[in-house]
Design a protein around this motif. Structure first.
Motif, PDB file in Angstrom:
ATOM      1  N   MET A   1       0.805  -1.195   0.000  1.00 44.96           N
ATOM      2  CA  MET A   1       0.000   0.000   0.000  1.00 44.96           C
ATOM      3  C   MET A   1       0.855   1.269   0.000  1.00 44.96           C
ATOM      4  O   MET A   1       0.385   2.329  -0.346  1.00 44.96           O
ATOM      5  N   THR A   2       2.091   1.158   0.407  1.00 44.12           N
ATOM      6  CA  THR A   2       2.933   2.341   0.508  1.00 44.12           C
ATOM      7  C   THR A   2       3.301   2.850  -0.869  1.00 44.12           C
ATOM      8  O   THR A   2       3.753   2.101  -1.724  1.00 44.12           O
ATOM      9  N   GLU A   3       3.137   4.145  -1.069  1.00 45.64           N
ATOM     10  CA  GLU A   3       3.533   4.796  -2.318  1.00 45.64           C
ATOM     11  C   GLU A   3       4.716   5.712  -2.010  1.00 45.64           C
ATOM     12  O   GLU A   3       4.556   6.791  -1.468  1.00 45.64           O
ATOM     13  N   ARG A   4       5.898   5.219  -2.331  1.00 53.56           N
ATOM     14  CA  ARG A   4       7.076   6.004  -2.040  1.00 53.56           C
ATOM     15  C   ARG A   4       7.973   5.971  -3.254  1.00 53.56           C
ATOM     16  O   ARG A   4       8.231   4.903  -3.816  1.00 53.56           O
ATOM     17  N   GLY A   5       8.459   7.092  -3.704  1.00 55.20           N
ATOM     18  CA  GLY A   5       9.274   7.161  -4.895  1.00 55.20           C
ATOM     19  C   GLY A   5      10.725   7.434  -4.572  1.00 55.20           C
ATOM     20  O   GLY A   5      11.091   7.702  -3.439  1.00 55.20           O
ATOM     21  N   PRO A   6      11.598   7.397  -5.604  1.00 53.90           N
ATOM     22  CA  PRO A   6      13.016   7.616  -5.359  1.00 53.90           C
ATOM     23  C   PRO A   6      13.339   9.042  -4.961  1.00 53.90           C
ATOM     24  O   PRO A   6      14.287   9.285  -4.237  1.00 53.90           O
TER      25      PRO A   6
ATOM     26  N   THR B   1      11.215   9.471   0.919  1.00 52.84           N
ATOM     27  CA  THR B   1      11.659   8.818  -0.311  1.00 52.84           C
ATOM     28  C   THR B   1      12.357   7.511   0.055  1.00 52.84           C
ATOM     29  O   THR B   1      12.731   7.275   1.214  1.00 52.84           O
ATOM     30  N   ASP B   2      12.541   6.638  -0.920  1.00 53.53           N
ATOM     31  CA  ASP B   2      13.215   5.366  -0.664  1.00 53.53           C
ATOM     32  C   ASP B   2      14.596   5.584  -0.064  1.00 53.53           C
ATOM     33  O   ASP B   2      14.989   4.901   0.890  1.00 53.53           O
ATOM     34  N   GLU B   3      15.327   6.538  -0.625  1.00 53.56           N
ATOM     35  CA  GLU B   3      16.692   6.783  -0.150  1.00 53.56           C
ATOM     36  C   GLU B   3      16.696   7.274   1.293  1.00 53.56           C
ATOM     37  O   GLU B   3      17.454   6.779   2.130  1.00 53.56           O
ATOM     38  N   VAL B   4      15.825   8.226   1.598  1.00 50.38           N
ATOM     39  CA  VAL B   4      15.765   8.778   2.954  1.00 50.38           C
ATOM     40  C   VAL B   4      15.297   7.717   3.939  1.00 50.38           C
ATOM     41  O   VAL B   4      15.841   7.591   5.047  1.00 50.38           O
ATOM     42  N   TRP B   5      14.298   6.931   3.549  1.00 50.14           N
ATOM     43  CA  TRP B   5      13.772   5.946   4.481  1.00 50.14           C
ATOM     44  C   TRP B   5      14.779   4.829   4.741  1.00 50.14           C
ATOM     45  O   TRP B   5      14.903   4.345   5.871  1.00 50.14           O
ATOM     46  N   GLN B   6      15.525   4.413   3.736  1.00 49.56           N
ATOM     47  CA  GLN B   6      16.550   3.391   3.947  1.00 49.56           C
ATOM     48  C   GLN B   6      17.634   3.891   4.891  1.00 49.56           C
ATOM     49  O   GLN B   6      18.124   3.145   5.748  1.00 49.56           O
ATOM     50  N   ALA B   7      18.002   5.165   4.752  1.00 46.84           N
ATOM     51  CA  ALA B   7      18.989   5.735   5.668  1.00 46.84           C
ATOM     52  C   ALA B   7      18.437   5.769   7.089  1.00 46.84           C
ATOM     53  O   ALA B   7      19.139   5.501   8.066  1.00 46.84           O
ATOM     54  N   ARG B   8      17.156   6.085   7.215  1.00 50.49           N
ATOM     55  CA  ARG B   8      16.522   6.133   8.534  1.00 50.49           C
ATOM     56  C   ARG B   8      16.450   4.730   9.151  1.00 50.49           C
ATOM     57  O   ARG B   8      16.632   4.570  10.354  1.00 50.49           O
ATOM     58  N   MET B   9      16.205   3.727   8.331  1.00 52.04           N
ATOM     59  CA  MET B   9      16.124   2.358   8.829  1.00 52.04           C
ATOM     60  C   MET B   9      17.456   1.890   9.402  1.00 52.04           C
ATOM     61  O   MET B   9      17.501   1.014  10.262  1.00 52.04           O
ATOM     62  N   SER B  10      18.562   2.435   8.913  1.00 50.99           N
ATOM     63  CA  SER B  10      19.878   2.027   9.397  1.00 50.99           C
ATOM     64  C   SER B  10      20.321   2.807  10.620  1.00 50.99           C
ATOM     65  O   SER B  10      21.361   2.502  11.210  1.00 50.99           O
ATOM     66  N   ASP B  11      19.556   3.826  10.997  1.00 50.82           N
ATOM     67  CA  ASP B  11      19.855   4.621  12.188  1.00 50.82           C
ATOM     68  C   ASP B  11      18.917   4.154  13.297  1.00 50.82           C
ATOM     69  O   ASP B  11      17.727   4.469  13.296  1.00 50.82           O
ATOM     70  N   ARG B  12      19.453   3.422  14.248  1.00 52.34           N
ATOM     71  CA  ARG B  12      18.605   2.786  15.258  1.00 52.34           C
ATOM     72  C   ARG B  12      17.801   3.803  16.059  1.00 52.34           C
ATOM     73  O   ARG B  12      16.602   3.608  16.310  1.00 52.34           O
TER      74      ARG B  12
END
Length: 274
Positions: free
Chosen positions: A1-6, A62-73
């Motif tokens: 359901m998530t709509e997130r772009g690059p 965005t995908d890039e921002v969210w991936q960076a956030r996922m790696s920051d505990r």
């Protein structure tokens, strides 16, 4: 359901959806910050249901921002806690289906239509979990002892060296017997642990409306030398909380195992794929 772009323009907005409810009380979550400070939480009606939503900057998800956030505990924990606080507040006021972390749509019209497309599934999840809470149950058993170290091998004798003491006759055989005994004890304890796990799971399954056994945590020992043998979660009617507490005490007494119970929680594990 998530709509997130690059990549999204910094001034473009998106709609963050926390949960779907039957009749949420806006006062229940009015004082919460959500995931975007300064933006109010509000209801988004669709059909007979409503979603709890918040306007956010699309560029923050965005995908890039969210991936960076996922790696920051620390950052991930902050967002997860904010998401959970909103879901919990909504669930305290009415039956609620929590949505996954970072569920976004590009605009209210697209969000409303997508949610409407899933309305039947949301309704089924609400009916399944209404009046129930989720409880986590973890069971630990004492780990078996480590085997004795192997005996020192017989020392070699050189031509000019004096003979050194040798192990007593039968030492190697005695070691093998001890090792077999330890292995047999380990197997018995493993079987006992499995029986304890099954007994605890069976007891909670009889009380619960539904249950799920989860993957055990890392196989390493806990600080107190115990080993996890059951990691499960159960959907229990709220009016049976006292029974659950009594059952926990009984199982601790009858099994002698350490049983950790946590809850009540919003039934994340029993809303199905939404």
């Amino acid at each position: 359901m998530t709509e997130r772009g690059p990549e999204q323009p910094s001034d473009e907005s998106a709609l963050y959806v926390f949960a779907v409810c039957e009749a949420p009380d806006p006062a229940a979550f009015s004082g919460l910050p959500g995931v975007a400070a300064g933006e109010p939480l509000r209801r988004l009606p669709f059909g007979e249901l409503a979603a709890i939503v918040q306007t956010v900057r699309a560029a923050d998800f965005t995908d890039e921002v969210w991936q960076a956030r996922m790696s920051d505990r620390d950052e991930l924990e902050r967002y997860a806690r904010a998401h959970h606080d909103v879901v919990s507040a909504a669930a305290a006021s009415c039956p609620t289906v929590p949505l996954p972390l970072a569920t976004l749509y590009h605009g209210e019209a697209r969000a409303r239509q997508s949610l409407l497309d899933e309305a039947t599934r949301f309704r089924a999840a609400l009916e399944r979990t209404a009046g129930h809470a989720e409880w986590g149950v973890k069971v630990y058993a004492t780990a078996p002892p480590a085997p004795d170290p192997a005996p020192d091998p017989a020392p070699l004798r050189t031509e000019n060296a004096a003979p050194r003491s040798r192990p007593a006759p039968g030492a190697g055989l005695a070691y093998l017997e001890r090792k077999r005994g330890v292995q047999a004890q380990r197997e018995r304890r493993h079987e006992d642990s499995l029986r304890v796990a099954e007994a605890v799971d069976s007891g909670f399954q009889d009380l619960a409306a539904a249950g799920r056994r989860l993957r055990l945590h890392t196989p390493g020992l806990e600080e107190n030398g115990s080993l996890q043998v059951l990691n499960a979660t159960y959907l229990v009617a709220k009016h049976r909380t006292t029974e659950l507490e009594a059952l926990t005490r009984t199982l601790r007494d009858t099994t002698g195992a350490r049983i950790d119970v946590s809850g009540p929680w919003v039934p994340y594990s029993f809303v199905g794929e939404v």
